[in-house]
Scaffold this motif. Structure first.
Motif, PDB file in Angstrom:
ATOM      1  N   GLY A   5      27.901  42.643  85.416  1.00 37.17           N
ATOM      2  CA  GLY A   5      26.578  42.792  86.010  1.00 37.17           C
ATOM      3  C   GLY A   5      25.546  43.393  85.079  1.00 37.17           C
ATOM      4  O   GLY A   5      24.620  44.073  85.521  1.00 37.17           O
ATOM      5  N   TYR A  19      31.822  41.194  97.121  1.00 36.05           N
ATOM      6  CA  TYR A  19      30.366  41.230  96.943  1.00 36.05           C
ATOM      7  C   TYR A  19      29.693  40.085  97.705  1.00 36.05           C
ATOM      8  O   TYR A  19      28.621  40.263  98.292  1.00 36.05           O
ATOM      9  CB  TYR A  19      30.011  41.147  95.455  1.00 36.05           C
ATOM     10  N   GLY A  26      29.500  48.782  97.016  1.00 37.89           N
ATOM     11  CA  GLY A  26      29.401  47.707  96.033  1.00 37.89           C
ATOM     12  C   GLY A  26      29.019  48.218  94.658  1.00 37.89           C
ATOM     13  O   GLY A  26      29.590  47.789  93.643  1.00 37.89           O
ATOM     14  N   LYS A  80      24.202  39.928  91.853  1.00 34.04           N
ATOM     15  CA  LYS A  80      24.525  41.175  92.562  1.00 34.04           C
ATOM     16  C   LYS A  80      23.258  41.809  93.121  1.00 34.04           C
ATOM     17  O   LYS A  80      23.241  42.300  94.260  1.00 34.04           O
ATOM     18  CB  LYS A  80      25.233  42.153  91.618  1.00 34.04           C
ATOM     19  N   ASN A 126      34.716  39.985  93.507  1.00 37.13           N
ATOM     20  CA  ASN A 126      33.500  39.202  93.694  1.00 37.13           C
ATOM     21  C   ASN A 126      33.427  38.587  95.088  1.00 37.13           C
ATOM     22  O   ASN A 126      32.338  38.409  95.636  1.00 37.13           O
ATOM     23  CB  ASN A 126      33.402  38.113  92.622  1.00 37.13           C
ATOM     24  N   TYR A 148      24.670  33.382  94.475  1.00 35.28           N
ATOM     25  CA  TYR A 148      25.815  34.060  93.866  1.00 35.28           C
ATOM     26  C   TYR A 148      26.961  33.078  93.625  1.00 35.28           C
ATOM     27  O   TYR A 148      27.627  33.116  92.581  1.00 35.28           O
ATOM     28  CB  TYR A 148      26.273  35.195  94.789  1.00 35.28           C
ATOM     29  N   SER A 185      31.436  48.158  91.367  1.00 36.42           N
ATOM     30  CA  SER A 185      30.933  47.449  90.185  1.00 36.42           C
ATOM     31  C   SER A 185      31.118  48.297  88.935  1.00 36.42           C
ATOM     32  O   SER A 185      31.467  47.776  87.861  1.00 36.42           O
ATOM     33  CB  SER A 185      29.454  47.097  90.367  1.00 36.42           C
TER      34      SER A 185
END
Length: 512
Positions: free
Chosen positions: A413, A340, A442, A423, A337, A359, A446
């Motif tokens: 997600g 991200y 990404g 995201k 994370n 986020y 994920s």
């Protein structure tokens, strides 16, 4: 002989009030540790800590719309500062609820009061009347105060001081799990040593930057970066060393190696506090440095930091698959994370700043809920964090397993959760900022990271409970409140994210 006069820079105490409240409360907590009798110490310390956080949050709200620099431009109070300070305080208050539940020492261990319900009669008798590790409250408040200063620091020396102010209490907090003394103290020592090296790199970087710009204020560094006559060697050496210190705190690869051991060894409420609040502070400082001081060399550092983001996402996603301990799994999830989040940071536009702040809040509440649930699955020996112990939990406690399933899906997600919204926001900002290649990596990571989450879900619901499957403690009021807040926010930010998104957009403007 002419008298030497020292002129102090003007101080806007209103802008500094949130930090002053916390530092005053932390000092008061140290005094209370000495003067209060043991039987009331935990309750009084918890109340003082929560009141201080609420008062500080009130001061942040009252300062909305402020865009000033104070203390000789060492501290900047602007939209991102106030938003990030508010996020740290709200997440810190929820963390204090989890910490407050662990109010009894059982055999010298920092464990939750709920654990007594699954302990033996002898354990309960041993625990009765023993004081909790109440020094945790002033240490936590000191850490929160340092984090508030960290995200507001407008020069590198102030940022370094703030880094140490919130790091030193965290080193101590990580060593408070006395039942698992060896594991906890080993984690704290590793965190301290690696953190010290990272701080040294940061300080060396400050020296190089001062040699380059002749100043440590971020706005003056910004002006120096635009001057092609200055030494580029000092610039890039200083920027690289300062970045190492910040990347360490944000748990970005290859400076992430402390994270799994510390997350596993620290008491679970402290792990939750670090996972939520430290990440906000680290990325808040990184945003200010990249957007205010070094924006002029964005074309030089974007590929390097982009490579670090890709490495971080893959490291977190791939190594999470191999974990058999839930706290270590969430540690590698936290690393992914962080990758991200760095994708959103590297958009280097207003949408990138806004989506990164969104986020941080969304992830903070989800991870607090996850660790609150982990603290409830335990037996007489303590928390059962090994994956094999969670087999069949869904049949023993369907409500807890259902809530944990929802949190894991949010981490993965899945739409209608805060994880999907956050995201989508950072990836959208990255595409707008010309960083589509980071978004591709990404999305791939994920999908990889969804596997360990789904494996836990399958284990909870489709496996038969075994003899080693632990009981689920009935949560106390404080843990229930923290867990409820985490779940409600995770749902709300997935279904109706617009209010927080609008708030982050309104706050996405640094003062220069």
């Amino acid at each position: 002989m002419e008298e030497l006069k020292l002129e102090l820079p003007p101080i806007d105490y209103g802008a500094m009030l949130p930090m002053l409240i916390l530092f005053a409360a932390a000092c008061l907590g140290v005094v209370l540790e000495v003067v209060l009798p043991r039987r009331v110490r935990n309750t009084v310390q918890l109340v003082v800590a929560l009141l201080a956080v609420v008062a500080s949050l009130t001061a942040v709200v009252m300062a909305r719309g402020t865009h000033i620099k104070t203390i000789g431009n060492a501290v900047a109070v602007d939209g991102p500062t106030l938003f990030l300070q508010g996020a740290i305080l709200v997440l810190g208050a929820v963390s204090l609820l989890l910490i407050g539940e662990r109010s009894v020492e059982q055999g010298g261990a920092f464990v939750s009061q709920a654990a007594i319900t699954v302990g033996s009669k002898k354990d309960v008798q041993q625990a009765a009347g023993q004081p909790g590790a109440t020094e945790v409250y002033p240490l936590t408040i000191f850490a929160l105060g340092g984090m508030l200063l960290f995200v507001a620091a407008n020069d590198l020396l102030t940022m370094f001081v703030a880094l140490e102010v919130f790091s030193l209490p965290l080193y101590l907090l990580c060593a408070l799990a006395r039942r698992r003394r060896l594991l906890s103290q080993e984690a704290a020592l590793k965190y301290f040593l690696l953190g010290s090296y990272a701080s040294a790199f940061f300080l060396f970087g400050v020296a190089f930057i001062y040699g380059f710009a002749g100043a440590v204020q971020l706005d003056k560094i910004h002006l120096a970066v635009a001057d092609p006559q200055r030494s580029q060697v000092l610039l890039y050496a200083g920027f690289g060393l300062v970045s190492i210190g910040l990347l360490f705190k944000a748990a970005l690869a290859p400076f992430h190696v402390w994270t799994p051991d510390v997350y596993q060894g620290a008491p679970t409420p402290i792990t939750a506090f670090m996972a939520a609040c430290t990440k906000v502070a680290a990325f808040g400082a990184l945003l200010r440095i990249l957007y205010v001081a070094f924006e002029g060399v964005r074309w030089d550092f974007q590929p390097v930091l982009g490579t670090i983001a890709v490495l971080t996402m893959f490291t977190g996603a791939v190594l999470a698959v191999t974990q058999t301990d839930l706290k270590r799994l969430l540690a590698y999830s936290s690393i992914a994370n962080a990758g991200y989040l760095l994708v959103g940071v590297l958009a280097l536009n207003e949408e990138g700043l806004s989506s990164t702040m969104f986020y941080l809040v969304a992830y903070g509440f989800s991870v607090l809920a996850a660790f609150a649930i982990i603290s409830l699955v335990r037996d007489a020996d303590g928390e059962a964090t090994h994956l094999s112990r969670w087999a069949g939990i869904g049949r023993k406690s369907p409500l807890l397993a259902g809530v944990f399933t929802f949190i894991l899906l949010a981490f993965a997600g899945i739409p209608l959760t805060s994880g999907f919204t956050s995201k989508f926001a950072v990836f959208g900002a990255a595409v707008e900022g010309g960083q589509t290649w980071l978004v591709i990596f990404g999305v791939i990571t994920s999908m990889l990271l969804a596997f360990p989450y789904l494996r836990v879900v399958v284990l909870m619901w489709l496996s038969e409970p075994g003899e080693s499957t632990p009981a689920v403690s009935i949560p106390g009021f404080l843990t229930s409140t923290a867990l409820a807040l985490g779940v409600i926010v995770t749902v709300a930010l997935g279904v109706v994210p617009a209010p927080l998104i609008d708030l982050t957009r309104d706050a996405a403007q640094f003062v220069r």
